[in-house]
Motif scaffolding. Structure first.
Motif, PDB file in Angstrom:
ATOM      1  N   LEU A 191       1.076  -1.183   0.030  1.00 26.33           N
ATOM      2  CA  LEU A 191      -0.417   0.367  -0.226  1.00 26.33           C
ATOM      3  C   LEU A 191       0.787   1.247   0.500  1.00 26.33           C
ATOM      4  N   ASN A 192       0.404   2.389  -0.747  1.00 27.78           N
ATOM      5  CA  ASN A 192       1.006   3.634  -0.986  1.00 27.78           C
ATOM      6  C   ASN A 192       2.409   2.810  -1.630  1.00 27.78           C
ATOM      7  N   TYR A 193       3.057   2.400  -2.762  1.00 31.53           N
ATOM      8  CA  TYR A 193       3.666   2.132  -2.780  1.00 31.53           C
ATOM      9  C   TYR A 193       4.674   3.456  -3.620  1.00 31.53           C
ATOM     10  N   GLU A 194       3.966   4.039  -3.889  1.00 32.48           N
ATOM     11  CA  GLU A 194       4.319   5.500  -4.678  1.00 32.48           C
ATOM     12  C   GLU A 194       4.633   6.503  -4.290  1.00 32.48           C
ATOM     13  N   HIS A 195       4.261   6.001  -3.026  1.00 33.82           N
ATOM     14  CA  HIS A 195       4.831   7.601  -2.148  1.00 33.82           C
ATOM     15  C   HIS A 195       6.678   7.297  -1.607  1.00 33.82           C
ATOM     16  N   TYR A 196       7.387   7.610  -1.817  1.00 37.04           N
ATOM     17  CA  TYR A 196       8.564   7.242  -2.289  1.00 37.04           C
ATOM     18  C   TYR A 196       9.851   8.592  -2.092  1.00 37.04           C
ATOM     19  N   ILE A 197      10.983   8.794  -1.296  1.00 34.77           N
ATOM     20  CA  ILE A 197      11.677   9.623  -0.910  1.00 34.77           C
ATOM     21  C   ILE A 197      13.442   9.193  -1.273  1.00 34.77           C
ATOM     22  N   ASP A 198      14.215   9.868  -1.540  1.00 32.36           N
ATOM     23  CA  ASP A 198      15.811   9.545  -1.440  1.00 32.36           C
ATOM     24  C   ASP A 198      16.055  10.895  -0.227  1.00 32.36           C
ATOM     25  N   VAL A 199      16.199  10.200   0.576  1.00 31.05           N
ATOM     26  CA  VAL A 199      16.736  11.358   2.213  1.00 31.05           C
ATOM     27  C   VAL A 199      18.424  11.089   1.926  1.00 31.05           C
ATOM     28  N   SER A 200      19.389  10.806   0.904  1.00 30.01           N
ATOM     29  CA  SER A 200      20.384  11.168   1.053  1.00 30.01           C
ATOM     30  C   SER A 200      20.937  12.714   1.430  1.00 30.01           C
ATOM     31  N   SER A 201      19.942  13.497   0.813  1.00 33.00           N
ATOM     32  CA  SER A 201      20.110  15.592   0.673  1.00 33.00           C
ATOM     33  C   SER A 201      20.042  15.729   1.838  1.00 33.00           C
ATOM     34  N   LEU A 202      19.016  14.962   2.637  1.00 34.53           N
ATOM     35  CA  LEU A 202      17.814  15.185   3.367  1.00 34.53           C
ATOM     36  C   LEU A 202      18.689  15.776   5.317  1.00 34.53           C
ATOM     37  N   SER A 203      18.078  16.990   5.836  1.00 36.13           N
ATOM     38  CA  SER A 203      18.478  16.998   7.381  1.00 36.13           C
ATOM     39  C   SER A 203      17.817  16.279   7.696  1.00 36.13           C
ATOM     40  N   ASP A 204      18.341  15.771   9.272  1.00 33.41           N
ATOM     41  CA  ASP A 204      17.838  15.744   9.813  1.00 33.41           C
ATOM     42  C   ASP A 204      16.413  15.779  10.626  1.00 33.41           C
ATOM     43  N   GLU A 205      16.175  16.958  10.415  1.00 35.79           N
ATOM     44  CA  GLU A 205      14.719  18.012  10.491  1.00 35.79           C
ATOM     45  C   GLU A 205      13.787  17.429   9.381  1.00 35.79           C
ATOM     46  N   GLN A 206      14.456  17.430   7.897  1.00 38.34           N
ATOM     47  CA  GLN A 206      13.501  17.217   6.643  1.00 38.34           C
ATOM     48  C   GLN A 206      13.170  15.664   6.909  1.00 38.34           C
ATOM     49  N   ILE A 207      14.040  14.693   7.573  1.00 39.70           N
ATOM     50  CA  ILE A 207      13.380  12.935   7.920  1.00 39.70           C
ATOM     51  C   ILE A 207      12.564  13.032   8.352  1.00 39.70           C
ATOM     52  N   LYS A 208      12.626  14.212  10.203  1.00 41.82           N
ATOM     53  CA  LYS A 208      11.779  13.491  10.814  1.00 41.82           C
ATOM     54  C   LYS A 208      10.503  14.080  10.852  1.00 41.82           C
ATOM     55  N   GLU A 209      10.200  15.024   9.375  1.00 46.59           N
ATOM     56  CA  GLU A 209       8.335  15.716   9.259  1.00 46.59           C
ATOM     57  C   GLU A 209       8.099  15.392   7.734  1.00 46.59           C
ATOM     58  N   ALA A 210       9.164  13.661   7.058  1.00 50.53           N
ATOM     59  CA  ALA A 210       9.188  12.692   6.051  1.00 50.53           C
ATOM     60  C   ALA A 210       8.416  11.626   6.796  1.00 50.53           C
ATOM     61  N   ILE A 211       8.784  11.396   7.884  1.00 48.27           N
ATOM     62  CA  ILE A 211       8.555  10.068   8.063  1.00 48.27           C
ATOM     63  C   ILE A 211       6.918   9.741   8.034  1.00 48.27           C
ATOM     64  N   GLU A 212       6.293  10.445   8.848  1.00 44.79           N
ATOM     65  CA  GLU A 212       4.466   9.892   8.768  1.00 44.79           C
ATOM     66  C   GLU A 212       4.404  10.053   7.170  1.00 44.79           C
ATOM     67  N   LYS A 213       5.044  11.157   5.960  1.00 48.75           N
ATOM     68  CA  LYS A 213       5.174  11.146   4.656  1.00 48.75           C
ATOM     69  C   LYS A 213       4.359   9.719   3.315  1.00 48.75           C
ATOM     70  N   TYR A 214       5.777   9.395   3.745  1.00 51.42           N
ATOM     71  CA  TYR A 214       6.185   8.882   3.245  1.00 51.42           C
ATOM     72  C   TYR A 214       6.243   6.911   3.592  1.00 51.42           C
ATOM     73  N   THR A 215       6.147   6.048   2.601  1.00 50.20           N
ATOM     74  CA  THR A 215       6.025   4.963   2.937  1.00 50.20           C
ATOM     75  C   THR A 215       7.955   4.048   2.443  1.00 50.20           C
ATOM     76  N   ILE A 216       7.930   4.817   1.125  1.00 51.42           N
ATOM     77  CA  ILE A 216       9.531   4.201   0.842  1.00 51.42           C
ATOM     78  C   ILE A 216      10.582   5.053   1.166  1.00 51.42           C
ATOM     79  N   PHE A 217      11.438   5.043   1.648  1.00 52.29           N
ATOM     80  CA  PHE A 217      13.265   5.771   2.101  1.00 52.29           C
ATOM     81  C   PHE A 217      14.390   5.012   1.484  1.00 52.29           C
ATOM     82  N   GLY A 218      14.856   5.875   0.362  1.00 53.62           N
ATOM     83  CA  GLY A 218      16.094   4.808   0.045  1.00 53.62           C
ATOM     84  C   GLY A 218      17.238   6.139   0.166  1.00 53.62           C
ATOM     85  N   ARG A 219      18.461   4.835  -0.507  1.00 58.27           N
ATOM     86  CA  ARG A 219      19.473   6.243  -0.130  1.00 58.27           C
ATOM     87  C   ARG A 219      19.812   6.525   1.164  1.00 58.27           C
ATOM     88  N   VAL A 220      19.062   5.243   1.982  1.00 53.51           N
ATOM     89  CA  VAL A 220      19.470   5.473   4.083  1.00 53.51           C
ATOM     90  C   VAL A 220      20.385   5.416   4.467  1.00 53.51           C
TER      91      VAL A 220
END
Length: 460
Positions: free
Chosen positions: A159-188
């Motif tokens: 479910l929600n496989y299309e909600h993905y994000i590359d976190v290699s360039s994200l800051s810690d605060e941005q990751i905290k905001e994205a964790i509830e929004k996305y299902t798949i996290f790449g380059r972690v």
């Protein structure tokens, strides 16, 4: 360039134990044609490995965006085509320069790409569907390209496989905001995996983490329940609570059900045993305040405890209870036990004090208390072990019959007396209105619990 020979020589030099390295060793094997000079092992932080050979140059192997600054558009387009189809793409970068440190050489030449395909287990969809029905929010945290992971997740019907994000360039605060929004996290990275687990826990989630590599260890240690596979690294297995010996995730539903069975059985048994503790304390205080003796004899309580608690709970635990666990354990236990315990204490106090006023015999009052207490206990069994199956109904009614036969046969040994007209009317009255007393006790528990919670929060 002979790609096969290059990879075989890199396999000879690299001792990485991840699944990608295992796949390369199985497909290419290894040999030694070049003399290695310096080796950069694979790192989850770098996302690449490299080997520098004497009189040949240096070969880098990893994700394209981590080893090339400017990649040919045709090659880049081809890579995107493969990743969108769910393939993992490794690029081979070459430079004639020999290195002696962990330096990433600029202006690498792409001499080839390797296409790897993840094998999806046949039971993957079934397992994911099970957790979907259990309202478990599944998130995939991977070091691979999120597009590739999303394509694989689509094949598994996540479910929600299309909600993905590359976190290699994200800051810690941005990751905290994205964790509830996305299902798949790449380059972690390993640190980011740990951050995601901690963030979910801070958001009042109970987190189970699965992993098999050294890069998962930090997240596995932080998770509430960590699960590793037998084929994974020793570090991952040591850091995990559960190790899947057959590397098969279709065991997960059985593990969840087994945990639920244990917790539900302990909760139900503890609730039944706590009834006696609560009503004994409350009734003792009441008898002291009113100046009367305790209405029960030890032998009477022994028979009640055996037929209403000990024996039935023993047999009822044999039937698996896979009901979803909800709420705090202690709160649930007290909420189950409190209304019935107070009902016994209040009714027994009314019986003893009212009987003394009416001049009823002590043995008669004790008999009424025993009958009412056993009736409350069996109501507690029906409530705590609901929903009732045919097996549970059978056990409860059989034990009820055994208790009443014991009271009839051993009435002299138990110190029980006959009940006259007034005693019978009193017993019927209390049985009829016990439901009202139970509901009042239930509301009293909720009010007391909320009051204590507010007081504790205010104190904090």
């Amino acid at each position: 360039f002979n790609i096969d020979q290059i990879i075989k020589n890199m396999n000879y030099c690299l001792e990485d134990g991840n699944m990608t390295s295992i796949a390369l060793h199985q497909y290419f094997s290894k040999e030694k044609n070049y003399q290695p000079f310096f080796v950069i092992p694979f790192s989850s932080q770098r996302k690449y490995s490299a080997v520098s050979f004497n009189e040949f140059g240096t070969v880098y192997l990893g994700a394209s965006q981590f080893i090339f600054e400017n990649l040919d558009s045709k090659i880049e387009k081809r890579i995107k085509t493969y990743t969108s189809q769910g393939f993992r793409v490794l690029c081979i970068g070459y430079t004639p320069i020999t290195i002696n440190d962990n330096t990433l050489i600029k202006d690498l030449k792409c001499i080839g790409i390797l296409i790897l395909s993840d094998v999806i287990r046949q039971d993957a969809k079934t397992t994911l569907d099970y957790f979907k029905r259990q309202d478990v929010d599944i998130k995939i945290i991977s070091g691979d390209d999120p597009v590739t992971v999303s394509a694989i997740a689509r094949r598994c019907h996540l479910l929600n496989y299309e909600h993905y994000i590359d976190v290699s360039s994200l800051s810690d605060e941005q990751i905290k905001e994205a964790i509830e929004k996305y299902t798949i996290f790449g380059r972690v990275s390993p640190k980011q995996k740990q951050l995601m687990v901690n963030t979910l826990q801070e958001n009042n989630h109970t987190v189970a983490m699965t992993g098999d590599g050294v890069n998962d260890v930090l997240a596995l240690k932080a998770a509430d329940c960590s699960i590793a596979m037998a084929s994974g690294s020793d570090a991952a297995k040591s850091a995990s609570h559960i190790v899947l010996l057959k590397n098969n995730f279709n065991a997960m539903p059985h593990i969840v059900n087994e945990g639920r069975r244990v917790i539900n059985n302990i909760t139900a048994s503890a609730s039944m045993y706590l009834i006696k503790t609560i009503f004994s304390v409350v009734l003792s205080i009441g008898m002291i305040l009113f100046g009367h003796g305790y209405p029960f004899k030890p032998i009477q309580l022994t028979v009640i405890s055996a037929c209403c608690v000990g024996i039935p709970t023993f047999f009822l635990t044999y039937e698996p209870n896979f009901k979803r666990v909800s709420g705090d354990f202690l709160k649930t236990v007290f909420k189950n036990a409190f209304p019935f315990a107070f009902m016994i204490a209040i009714c027994s106090t009314i019986i003893v004090n009212g009987g003394r006023v009416l001049g009823l015999e002590k043995e008669m009052l004790s008999t009424i208390c025993v009958l009412l207490t056993s009736w409350c206990y069996y109501n507690g069994l029906r409530h705590i072990y609901s929903p009732l199956s045919h097996y549970r109904i059978f056990v409860i009614y059989i034990m009820q019959i055994v208790l009443y036969i014991s009271l009839i046969v051993g009435h002299q040994f138990l110190g029980l007396g006959n009940i006259d007209y007034i005693g019978a009317i009193t017993l019927m009255f209390l049985v009829t209105f016990s439901k009202v007393i139970y509901l009042l006790n239930f509301e009293l528990f909720d009010y007391t619990y909320l009051f204590l919670q507010r007081k504790r929060n205010k104190h904090k």
